[in-house]
Write an enzyme that holds these catalytic residues in place. Structure first.
Site, PDB file in Angstrom:
ATOM      1  N   LYS A  78      -5.457  -1.253  -2.445  1.00 37.33           N
ATOM      2  CA  LYS A  78      -6.031  -1.312  -1.785  1.00 37.33           C
ATOM      3  C   LYS A  78      -7.134  -2.593  -2.054  1.00 37.33           C
ATOM      4  O   LYS A  78      -7.469  -3.120  -0.595  1.00 37.33           O
ATOM      5  CB  LYS A  78      -7.915  -0.880  -2.927  1.00 37.33           C
ATOM      6  CG  LYS A  78      -6.904   1.052  -2.800  1.00 37.33           C
ATOM      7  CD  LYS A  78      -7.291   1.419  -1.246  1.00 37.33           C
ATOM      8  CE  LYS A  78      -6.695   3.116  -1.663  1.00 37.33           C
ATOM      9  NZ  LYS A  78      -7.489   3.852  -0.580  1.00 37.33           N
ATOM     10  N   TYR A 106       0.773  -1.319  -0.164  1.00 39.09           N
ATOM     11  CA  TYR A 106       0.087  -0.519  -0.207  1.00 39.09           C
ATOM     12  C   TYR A 106       0.893   1.281  -0.050  1.00 39.09           C
ATOM     13  O   TYR A 106       2.457   0.909  -0.244  1.00 39.09           O
ATOM     14  CB  TYR A 106      -0.749  -0.750   1.202  1.00 39.09           C
ATOM     15  CG  TYR A 106      -1.941   0.751   1.261  1.00 39.09           C
ATOM     16  CD1 TYR A 106      -3.221   0.836   0.211  1.00 39.09           C
ATOM     17  CD2 TYR A 106      -1.740   1.695   2.517  1.00 39.09           C
ATOM     18  CE1 TYR A 106      -4.121   1.636   0.334  1.00 39.09           C
ATOM     19  CE2 TYR A 106      -2.875   2.267   2.358  1.00 39.09           C
ATOM     20  CZ  TYR A 106      -4.340   2.387   1.146  1.00 39.09           C
ATOM     21  OH  TYR A 106      -5.286   3.365   1.678  1.00 39.09           O
ATOM     22  N   GLU A 152     -11.619   4.652  -7.340  1.00 36.09           N
ATOM     23  CA  GLU A 152     -10.406   5.492  -6.453  1.00 36.09           C
ATOM     24  C   GLU A 152      -9.643   5.735  -7.754  1.00 36.09           C
ATOM     25  O   GLU A 152      -9.506   5.215  -8.615  1.00 36.09           O
ATOM     26  CB  GLU A 152      -9.640   4.163  -6.258  1.00 36.09           C
ATOM     27  CG  GLU A 152      -8.681   4.095  -5.565  1.00 36.09           C
ATOM     28  CD  GLU A 152      -9.066   5.090  -3.734  1.00 36.09           C
ATOM     29  OE1 GLU A 152     -10.142   3.677  -3.142  1.00 36.09           O
ATOM     30  OE2 GLU A 152      -7.782   5.622  -3.328  1.00 36.09           O
ATOM     31  N   ASP A 153      -9.260   6.962  -6.880  1.00 38.94           N
ATOM     32  CA  ASP A 153      -8.229   7.821  -8.235  1.00 38.94           C
ATOM     33  C   ASP A 153      -8.175   8.671  -9.225  1.00 38.94           C
ATOM     34  O   ASP A 153      -7.905   8.615  -9.926  1.00 38.94           O
ATOM     35  CB  ASP A 153      -6.464   6.910  -7.435  1.00 38.94           C
ATOM     36  CG  ASP A 153      -6.180   6.865  -6.388  1.00 38.94           C
ATOM     37  OD1 ASP A 153      -6.453   7.611  -5.402  1.00 38.94           O
ATOM     38  OD2 ASP A 153      -4.881   6.921  -5.573  1.00 38.94           O
ATOM     39  N   ARG A 169      -5.726  10.263 -11.344  1.00 41.37           N
ATOM     40  CA  ARG A 169      -5.247  10.688 -10.771  1.00 41.37           C
ATOM     41  C   ARG A 169      -4.384   9.990  -9.063  1.00 41.37           C
ATOM     42  O   ARG A 169      -5.436   9.807  -8.395  1.00 41.37           O
ATOM     43  CB  ARG A 169      -5.948  11.240  -9.388  1.00 41.37           C
ATOM     44  CG  ARG A 169      -5.697  12.641  -8.503  1.00 41.37           C
ATOM     45  CD  ARG A 169      -4.932  12.172  -7.414  1.00 41.37           C
ATOM     46  NE  ARG A 169      -5.808  12.235  -6.179  1.00 41.37           N
ATOM     47  CZ  ARG A 169      -6.032  11.186  -5.748  1.00 41.37           C
ATOM     48  NH1 ARG A 169      -4.946  10.473  -5.537  1.00 41.37           N
ATOM     49  NH2 ARG A 169      -7.105  10.980  -4.876  1.00 41.37           N
ATOM     50  N   ASP A 188     -14.032   6.595  -2.549  1.00 43.36           N
ATOM     51  CA  ASP A 188     -12.715   6.073  -1.357  1.00 43.36           C
ATOM     52  C   ASP A 188     -12.446   7.129  -1.114  1.00 43.36           C
ATOM     53  O   ASP A 188     -11.942   8.206   0.156  1.00 43.36           O
ATOM     54  CB  ASP A 188     -12.118   4.904  -1.673  1.00 43.36           C
ATOM     55  CG  ASP A 188     -11.386   4.712  -0.505  1.00 43.36           C
ATOM     56  OD1 ASP A 188     -11.551   5.655   1.195  1.00 43.36           O
ATOM     57  OD2 ASP A 188      -9.814   4.842  -0.788  1.00 43.36           O
ATOM     58  N   ASP A 189     -11.848   8.159  -2.161  1.00 39.52           N
ATOM     59  CA  ASP A 189     -10.894   9.278  -1.565  1.00 39.52           C
ATOM     60  C   ASP A 189     -12.166  10.952  -1.502  1.00 39.52           C
ATOM     61  O   ASP A 189     -11.574  11.465  -1.036  1.00 39.52           O
ATOM     62  CB  ASP A 189     -10.500   9.753  -3.375  1.00 39.52           C
ATOM     63  CG  ASP A 189      -9.426   8.930  -3.635  1.00 39.52           C
ATOM     64  OD1 ASP A 189      -8.404   8.545  -3.089  1.00 39.52           O
ATOM     65  OD2 ASP A 189      -9.820   8.470  -4.260  1.00 39.52           O
ATOM     66  N   ASN A 244      -0.302  11.701   0.283  1.00 43.51           N
ATOM     67  CA  ASN A 244       0.524  11.061  -0.334  1.00 43.51           C
ATOM     68  C   ASN A 244       1.197  10.620  -1.723  1.00 43.51           C
ATOM     69  O   ASN A 244       1.107  11.473  -2.834  1.00 43.51           O
ATOM     70  CB  ASN A 244      -0.640   9.621  -0.404  1.00 43.51           C
ATOM     71  CG  ASN A 244      -1.667   9.228   1.022  1.00 43.51           C
ATOM     72  OD1 ASN A 244      -0.166   9.161   2.012  1.00 43.51           O
ATOM     73  ND2 ASN A 244      -2.532   8.825   1.535  1.00 43.51           N
TER      74      ASN A 244
END
Ligand SMILES: NC(=O)c1ccc[n+]([C@@H]2O[C@H](COP(=O)([O-])OP(=O)(O)OC[C@H]3O[C@@H](n4cnc5c(N)ncnc54)[C@H](O)[C@@H]3O)[C@@H](O)[C@H]2O)c1
Ligand SMILES: O=C(O)C[C@H](O)C(=O)O
Ligand SMILES: [Mg+2]
Length: 618
Positions: free
Chosen positions: A209, A138, A280-281, A191, A303-304, A459
């Site tokens: 994830k 991760y 995600e992202d 992203r 999630d973000d 991150n």
């Protein structure tokens, strides 16, 4: 041999030549004879005799049910070898300018190979050593893995849907060998962490994830599916790289983009109507739109936007408690947020709602809550004076007059804002490493809080707004510190230790997914997300919080995840949204008391144990 001699080649020699050449062509034909295989799909990719990896042509992929199981770009064997060699050579470079743990990538490779040959053992290792290996599978190492994905790509894991597959997705989704899928993590690679557009290489984030879904939430690894939707990339380096595994075109935009995602959603929910899809992202311009588009239609969440918001709220409430104040004092906190993208706006919306609820949920409560935030993005402080303001950020734009009174104006720099506002909390979701510079941290010395909080949440590690060392050395050990990627506690001398919390959505998304799965709710509601965040906030004891420990250590992630899942199920029951799961129907589920509910969750969490295998002919 002279010309004359050449012309006088004997007919015997000539005959021999013809024979030779026809023998050669005969051999060649022989070499092209097809090899009969009695396998299809992943079984071929996992068989070293037959596997050609990315060299399978499109027609072969269709013939052998391989479509979607490989990145869309077809490579020849020369290119494959070139990719392999580039990766091999990179080892030397990495030893020179690699991450703080020079062995991180090597560890990832070893773990990944274990994952390929024995899933049970892999997850046993991961669960037993989660503190040590979460930073490998991760953040932060997963970021490095994505950046080097082209070289690291070996055995494919997950599915690739590309814009070239339009019209085919409904059928190709059946190429995935599992009859049941519970959890999909999907990205479009636009992203990845704070690393920008990594195109198809972003699939690493979906894999990482889902590793946490298995390790923390006990989702069965045979029922998870990492997905990459390749609609192109705007990363110029990848567009120019002949060895890039994805589509070499700019990203689709507008309706064309939405049509691809729509088709994907329809395909996966047709095959697996009870699956949960975690987005995600995705770059923020799509993150919000897709969330609004799908959230009342499908079992999905982002999630973000939503996971991060819950984790941040839990941390912010912890920061209030760490001052020895009750959580209900939260609406008095002055919060400066750096970053107004999918994560920053997600946090702001939820924090405002939480404050407003604490203040009685009236219109005045909302307005009053709103005035606790100062938002700074790439163009500085956001005020109503800004041209073309992003509609998502508009509710947090400060009034120009009010700002003038505070000595601030549109576009004011972060340091100016911190100096004037003297906030309780400085929270970064900007993806800009080092944004909380010495000057900014010095300005935080003016905070009116008895215990200022620094949340450097971007991150991976190199994108963190500041390091733990920088924050503690400038502000002392009285502060609360949290970061998105892990930092080691800081030894401040004289027995003083600066405690580093990991403020990462990994504390929420596995529990949200598990709770949604086991409740059988058709949607992921705001109430469920709120319940998850409150559960995390309440998890830390008074004693821990007063020591500055506002999030649990990752070694307790399975326990916290179980509790969060139970909280989500309880909320689903309250909202009358439970549908049940397997033999537990909705009526039975509603009858469970607290203890039984926890046992229900625990009993449905997969543990890595070898089952007894028995052969049965089809
Ligand atoms: N810790 C976590 O759990 C967690 C969760 C989600 C995202 N993140 C991290 O948050 C970061 C941002 O994610 P996102 O999806 O919101 O990205 P994004 O690209 O949508 O948003 C980034 C925002 O930062 C702003 N920004 C850029 N330069 C800035 C500067 N110099 N000063 C102030 N603001 C600046 C941009 O204007 C934009 O509003 C990423 O690094 C990601 O890894 C962390
Ligand atoms: O992936 C993470 O570590 C957290 C978060 O989802 C992010 O995008 O940074
Ligand atoms: Mg993310």
């Amino acid at each position: 041999m002279g010309i004359g001699n050449t012309l006088r080649l004997s007919s015997r020699m000539l005959h021999r030549r013809i024979l030779y050449s026809s023998a050669r062509s005969f051999t060649t034909t022989e070499g092209h004879r097809p090899t009969i295989v009695h396998k299809r799909s992943l079984d071929i990719l996992h068989d070293p005799w037959f596997n050609k990896g990315t060299a399978f042509t499109m027609t072969e992929r269709d013939r052998l049910d391989l479509r979607g199981l490989l990145p869309p770009s077809v490579m020849d064997s020369e290119q494959q070898i070139q990719r392999f060699m580039t990766d091999l050579k990179r080892l030397e470079e990495q030893a020179r300018d690699g991450p703080s743990d020079p062995n991180a990538l090597a560890k990832w490779r070893i773990l990944n190979r274990l994952h390929d040959r024995n899933e049970t053992m892999y997850y046993k290792v991961l669960i037993a050593n989660i503190e040590e290996y979460a930073p490998i599978v991760y953040t932060p190492t997963v970021g490095l893995v994505c950046q080097n994905y082209s070289g690291l790509f070996r055995r494919p894991r997950g599915m690739y849907f590309s814009s070239e597959d339009r019209g085919e997705m409904m059928s190709m989704v059946y190429n995935w060998p599992a009859e049941q899928v519970d959890m999909i993590v999907v990205t479009d690679g636009s992203r990845i962490l704070g690393l920008g557009d990594l195109g198809i290489h972003g699939i690493g984030i979906s894999v990482g994830k889902l590793d946490l879904y298995v390790a923390a939430a006990g989702i069965n690894p045979q029922r998870v599916l990492p997905v990459m939707i390749d609609v192109g990339t705007n990363n110029e380096k990848l567009l120019k790289d002949p060895l890039y595994l994805g589509l070499q075109q700019h990203r689709l935009e507008n309706d064309e983009y939405i049509e691809v995602i729509d088709e994907f959603m329809e395909a996966v929910f047709t095959r697996w109507p009870h699956v949960i899809v975690q987005f995600e992202d995705f770059q923020s311009k799509w993150a919000f739109k897709l969330l609004q588009r799908y959230r009342s239609r499908y079992r999905m969440f982002n999630d973000d936007v939503q996971g991060t918001a819950g984790v941040a709220i839990a941390g912010l409430l912890g920061a209030v408690r760490a001052q020895g104040r009750p959580m209900l004092d939260f609406p008095k906190m002055k919060i400066v947020v750096a970053g107004a993208g999918s994560a920053g706006i997600g946090v702001l919306n939820t924090a405002r709602k939480t404050m407003a609820r604490m203040l009685g949920n009236t219109e005045t409560a909302f307005e009053s809550a709103q005035s606790q935030f100062w938002v700074v993005d790439a163009q500085g402080l956001i005020t109503e004076g800004r041209d073309n303001i992003d509609p998502e950020a508009l509710p947090f734009a400060r009034k120009t007059k009010e700002m003038e009174r505070q000595g601030l104006k549109e576009g004011a720099s972060l340091v100016e804002v911190v100096r004037e506002v003297k906030p309780d909390v400085l929270l970064g979701l900007s993806a800009v490493g080092g944004l909380f510079s010495k000057e900014v941290l010095e300005a935080m010395k003016g905070s009116t809080s008895t215990r200022p909080a620094i949340f450097a949440m971007s991150n991976p590690t190199k994108n963190a707004e500041c390091t733990a060392q920088e924050a503690f050395s400038i502000l002392g050990d009285n502060i609360i510190f949290a970061s998105g990627s892990p930092f080691k506690n800081v030894d401040l001398g004289n027995g003083h230790v600066g405690h580093c919390n990991q403020g990462n959505n990994m504390y929420l998304f596995p529990g949200i997914g598990l709770g949604v799965l086991l409740s059988g709710t058709p949607i992921v509601s705001d109430g469920m997300l709120q319940a998850a965040a409150e559960c995390l906030a309440a998890y830390m004891s008074e004693e821990e919080v007063l020591k500055g420990i506002i999030y649990p250590p990752i070694s307790r992630i399975r326990d916290i995840t179980k509790r969060i899942a139970a909280a989500v199920i309880k909320e689903a029951i309250e909202e009358d949204l439970v549908g049940g799961y397997r033999e537990m129907d909705a009526r039975e589920l509603k009858k469970l008391n607290e203890e039984e509910l926890m046992a229900y969750v625990e009993n449905n969490m997969w543990s890595p144990e070898y089952p007894t295998l028995v052969y049965k002919d089809d």
